[in-house]
Design an enzyme around this catalytic site. Structure first.
Site, PDB file in Angstrom:
ATOM      1  N   CYS A   5      29.300  33.525  30.591  1.00 21.13           N
ATOM      2  CA  CYS A   5      27.991  34.183  30.514  1.00 21.13           C
ATOM      3  C   CYS A   5      27.670  34.602  29.069  1.00 21.13           C
ATOM      4  O   CYS A   5      27.497  33.739  28.217  1.00 21.13           O
ATOM      5  CB  CYS A   5      27.958  35.356  31.509  1.00 21.13           C
ATOM      6  SG  CYS A   5      26.303  35.966  31.829  1.00 21.13           S
ATOM      7  N   TYR A   6      27.666  35.904  28.768  1.00 23.70           N
ATOM      8  CA  TYR A   6      27.423  36.335  27.379  1.00 23.70           C
ATOM      9  C   TYR A   6      28.416  35.652  26.435  1.00 23.70           C
ATOM     10  O   TYR A   6      28.062  35.281  25.310  1.00 23.70           O
ATOM     11  CB  TYR A   6      27.574  37.855  27.313  1.00 23.70           C
ATOM     12  CG  TYR A   6      27.248  38.474  25.968  1.00 23.70           C
ATOM     13  CD1 TYR A   6      25.927  38.665  25.573  1.00 23.70           C
ATOM     14  CD2 TYR A   6      28.261  38.870  25.093  1.00 23.70           C
ATOM     15  CE1 TYR A   6      25.627  39.234  24.342  1.00 23.70           C
ATOM     16  CE2 TYR A   6      27.971  39.442  23.861  1.00 23.70           C
ATOM     17  CZ  TYR A   6      26.651  39.624  23.488  1.00 23.70           C
ATOM     18  OH  TYR A   6      26.357  40.194  22.266  1.00 23.70           O
ATOM     19  N   GLU A  56      35.032  34.338  37.867  1.00 20.90           N
ATOM     20  CA  GLU A  56      36.011  35.373  38.239  1.00 20.90           C
ATOM     21  C   GLU A  56      35.659  36.099  39.530  1.00 20.90           C
ATOM     22  O   GLU A  56      36.504  36.782  40.095  1.00 20.90           O
ATOM     23  CB  GLU A  56      36.167  36.387  37.085  1.00 20.90           C
ATOM     24  CG  GLU A  56      34.961  37.289  36.813  1.00 20.90           C
ATOM     25  CD  GLU A  56      33.891  36.665  35.906  1.00 20.90           C
ATOM     26  OE1 GLU A  56      33.809  35.421  35.862  1.00 20.90           O
ATOM     27  OE2 GLU A  56      33.137  37.414  35.278  1.00 20.90           O
ATOM     28  N   GLY A  82      56.213  59.974  46.128  1.00 21.05           N
ATOM     29  CA  GLY A  82      56.265  59.185  47.357  1.00 21.05           C
ATOM     30  C   GLY A  82      55.194  58.114  47.358  1.00 21.05           C
ATOM     31  O   GLY A  82      55.155  57.268  48.225  1.00 21.05           O
ATOM     32  N   GLY A  83      54.311  58.127  46.364  1.00 21.37           N
ATOM     33  CA  GLY A  83      53.298  57.088  46.253  1.00 21.37           C
ATOM     34  C   GLY A  83      53.917  55.808  45.700  1.00 21.37           C
ATOM     35  O   GLY A  83      55.041  55.810  45.200  1.00 21.37           O
ATOM     36  N   VAL A  84      53.154  54.715  45.814  1.00 20.16           N
ATOM     37  CA  VAL A  84      53.676  53.409  45.391  1.00 20.16           C
ATOM     38  C   VAL A  84      53.996  53.415  43.895  1.00 20.16           C
ATOM     39  O   VAL A  84      55.080  52.983  43.487  1.00 20.16           O
ATOM     40  CB  VAL A  84      52.625  52.301  45.658  1.00 20.16           C
ATOM     41  CG1 VAL A  84      53.185  50.944  45.311  1.00 20.16           C
ATOM     42  CG2 VAL A  84      52.159  52.349  47.089  1.00 20.16           C
ATOM     43  N   ASP A  85      53.064  53.918  43.076  1.00 26.70           N
ATOM     44  CA  ASP A  85      53.233  53.780  41.631  1.00 26.70           C
ATOM     45  C   ASP A  85      54.451  54.553  41.128  1.00 26.70           C
ATOM     46  O   ASP A  85      55.268  54.004  40.386  1.00 26.70           O
ATOM     47  CB  ASP A  85      51.968  54.255  40.888  1.00 26.70           C
ATOM     48  CG  ASP A  85      50.747  53.448  41.301  1.00 26.70           C
ATOM     49  OD1 ASP A  85      50.928  52.356  41.877  1.00 26.70           O
ATOM     50  OD2 ASP A  85      49.613  53.914  41.067  1.00 26.70           O
ATOM     51  N   SER A  86      54.563  55.822  41.542  1.00 26.73           N
ATOM     52  CA  SER A  86      55.693  56.581  40.991  1.00 26.73           C
ATOM     53  C   SER A  86      57.012  56.043  41.531  1.00 26.73           C
ATOM     54  O   SER A  86      58.029  56.072  40.837  1.00 26.73           O
ATOM     55  CB  SER A  86      55.539  58.083  41.250  1.00 26.73           C
ATOM     56  OG  SER A  86      55.688  58.400  42.612  1.00 26.73           O
ATOM     57  N   LYS A 123      47.403  46.935  40.400  1.00 25.94           N
ATOM     58  CA  LYS A 123      47.991  47.503  41.621  1.00 25.94           C
ATOM     59  C   LYS A 123      48.688  46.438  42.475  1.00 25.94           C
ATOM     60  O   LYS A 123      49.787  46.668  42.986  1.00 25.94           O
ATOM     61  CB  LYS A 123      46.872  48.167  42.435  1.00 25.94           C
ATOM     62  CG  LYS A 123      47.355  48.984  43.599  1.00 25.94           C
ATOM     63  CD  LYS A 123      47.835  50.327  43.129  1.00 25.94           C
ATOM     64  CE  LYS A 123      48.257  51.217  44.257  1.00 25.94           C
ATOM     65  NZ  LYS A 123      48.520  52.582  43.773  1.00 25.94           N
ATOM     66  N   HIS A 182      29.798  33.089  36.784  1.00 28.67           N
ATOM     67  CA  HIS A 182      31.010  33.925  36.763  1.00 28.67           C
ATOM     68  C   HIS A 182      32.103  33.336  37.662  1.00 28.67           C
ATOM     69  O   HIS A 182      32.095  33.574  38.871  1.00 28.67           O
ATOM     70  CB  HIS A 182      30.660  35.348  37.203  1.00 28.67           C
ATOM     71  CG  HIS A 182      29.847  36.071  36.189  1.00 28.67           C
ATOM     72  ND1 HIS A 182      30.398  36.792  35.157  1.00 28.67           N
ATOM     73  CD2 HIS A 182      28.502  36.134  35.998  1.00 28.67           C
ATOM     74  CE1 HIS A 182      29.441  37.287  34.388  1.00 28.67           C
ATOM     75  NE2 HIS A 182      28.283  36.899  34.884  1.00 28.67           N
ATOM     76  N   GLY A 202      28.564  40.260  29.347  1.00 28.55           N
ATOM     77  CA  GLY A 202      28.186  41.564  28.784  1.00 28.55           C
ATOM     78  C   GLY A 202      26.702  41.797  28.969  1.00 28.55           C
ATOM     79  O   GLY A 202      25.953  40.852  29.231  1.00 28.55           O
TER      80      GLY A 202
END
Ligand code: XMP
Length: 518
Positions: free
Chosen positions: A81-82, A168, A221-225, A366, A166, A54
């Protein structure tokens, strides 16, 4: 049974990355703002906690504090870190400003064999102005770097660890091993957050939520929907009605492809509403990018309301919201970021539409959505396809959006993508760490210039080709495509697309440009 990690967010720009890495280890985790009520966090029944970094200093007035219940649980904790500095302060150590700041790559030496850091030396990514000066009682130093004498600390008996660097970020090459040691070895969690388990738990959750009520889904037609709709269909079958609104702003042959995938591959009955004429009518005379987005959003809602009424007003609506959106909107400092473009997806609904939402992807990143999509049998070319903006080709057709101009753009865009595909550059599924074209497309410019074809003078419009490499779409580099590929695409576009006599390639990065032209 405990199956998850709770991540407390103290405002680090890397908090989402921590969660993504833990999920890569196939362990479920959720991010909570640091001041979340303990009861809410305990609902997750976590096996351990990770405290993020942070921007504050622990000794400043009003700095975000370590909620006392964390240490009272007796569960393992990893402070980054923080987060490490908070642990040091809370447990009786001392934190102060570093005399030498440390930003960027650093080498650390492991000073004490321990469960978290299993190699003698490694490169790590540091980004801090404060450091732990005095260890809390019961802790030993686990690693050191030139500028940070206490680069990691731990009290193995209590399972409490802190790292100043870090783990990550990709710049810490062995960071995932460190997170693996914490999550799997120290917290004892098994890698069971697999696509099959995600599907099984989503299906159960959807059934519990919906009961015997009727549900409406609008696919783009998108991936998510598509993944969200397929999950809901798997859960409740014929209680779901799926509508595909063809706005006329899709790429060449895309509407047919969407229908084929849903109907043939996935067996989901779809009602297609061809609303393209009314979208073109609504866009008539509009040149401004934000105005185009607003008109398309409003039009979509109108069509959608008509469909919902036709269906006798279903109780539930499927939305493809993903976890990144949820995290962004719950973090006040992030949502205050200046608005460059209103990226609302087509389908943002007004408040007076009283639907309950079914959001099966609400806790998925995603890449997890894509993996679940694969496991559900959605074809690769859809699952791994590049992002496409909600308002579609309207924001790639600069100037007025007319039927004729969109057709022109569709043809040019299809040629460019075909050439990329032939050159093996439209990789569907990326190998981890391999560079990949994040987005590649054509843009139609309302700029006419003089050309010559045969012996005839031409005075026609221009196509710009855009291709970028990007990890997160917040920043992007223009792609250094081979000249002969660009030449071939330009040649074909000018020869095959009526109304175009000039092609240019966009060599700006983001920032200062954006990926889309509008
Ligand atoms: P920019 O152009 O802001 O785009 O660099 C970053 C990413 O967002 C996509 N994009 C949109 N997506 N609705 C969307 O759903 C929009 O209005 C929109 N505008 C841009 C863009 O394709 C890129 O992936």
């Amino acid at each position: 049974m405990k199956t998850a990690i709770a991540i407390l967010d103290f405002g680090s720009q890397y908090t989402q990355l921590i969660a993504r890495r833990v999920r890569e280890l196939q362990v479920y985790c959720e991010i909570f703002p640091w001041h979340t009520r303990p009861e809410k966090i305990n609902e997750l029944n976590p096996a351990g906690f990770i405290l993020s970094g942070g921007p504050s200093s622990v000794y400043e007035e009003n700095a975000p504090a370590l909620p006392p219940f964390i240490l009272q649980t007796g569960l393992p904790v990893l402070g980054i870190c923080y987060g490490m500095q908070l642990l040091a302060q809370a447990l009786g150590g001392k934190v102060c400003a570093s005399t030498k700041k440390e930003y960027g790559l650093a080498e650390i030496e492991t000073t004490n064999p321990n469960a978290l850091l299993t190699t003698a030396h490694q490169s790590v990514w540091m980004s801090h102005g404060d450091q732990v000066e005095l260890l809390p009682p019961g802790f030993s130093r686990l690693a050191t770097s030139t500028n940070t004498p206490i680069a990691a600390m731990g009290d193995p008996a209590r399972g409490i660890y802190g790292v100043q660097f870090h783990p990550e970020v990709h710049h810490t090459p062995r960071g995932l091993e460190i997170l693996h040691a914490f999550v799997n070895d120290i917290c004892g969690l098994k890698p069971d957050w697999t696509p099959q388990n995600i599907i099984a738990s989503s299906v159960a959750r959807i059934r519990r939520q919906v009961g015997s009520a009727s549900v409406l889904s609008a696919v783009s037609g998108g991936v998510d929907s598509t993944v969200a709709t397929t999950l809901v269909h798997r859960a409740i079958g014929s209680q779901l009605r799926t509508v595909f609104v063809n706005t006329g702003m899709l790429r060449l042959n895309e509407a047919e492809q969407v229908e084929t995938v849903l109907k043939r591959h996935l067996g989901i009955p779809v009602v297609t509403v061809d609303a393209s004429n009314s979208f073109f009518a609504a866009l008539k005379g509009i040149n401004d990018p934000e105005e185009k987005r607003r008109v398309i959003g409003a039009k979509f809602i109108e069509v959608f309301e008509q469909e919902a009424a036709r269906d006798g007003k279903p109780t539930f609506l499927v939305q493809g919201t993903i976890y990144a959106d949820v995290v962004e909107s719950s973090s006040p400092e992030r949502s205050q970021a200046q608005r460059i473009k209103s990226h609302h997806n087509v389908g943002g609904l007004p408040e007076n539409m009283k639907f309950e939402l079914v959001e099966p992807l609400r806790y998925l990143f995603k890449d997890e959505v894509r993996r679940v999509g694969e496991a559900l049998g959605i074809p690769q070319q859809l699952v791994w396809r590049q992002p496409f903006p909600g308002p579609g080709l309207a924001v790639r057709c600069l100037g007025e959006v007319t039927h004729e101009r969109v057709q022109r753009l569709q043809l040019a865009d299809a040629i460019f993508r075909e050439e990329l595909e032939n050159a093996g550059l439209l990789i569907q599924k990326p190998e981890p760490g391999s560079p990949r074209l994040a987005q590649a497309f054509a843009v139609l410019l309302p700029v006419r210039s003089v050309g010559v074809m045969g012996d005839q003078r031409t005075y026609q419009e221009t196509v710009a080709l855009r291709a970028v490499n990007s990890e997160d779409f917040m920043t992007a580099d223009w792609a250094h495509l081979p000249y002969d590929l660009l030449g071939r695409a330009a040649n074909r576009i000018v020869n095959e697309v009526p109304g175009i006599n000039r092609v240019v390639y966009d060599v700006t990065s983001k920032p200062p440009s954006t990926i889309e032209w509008e």
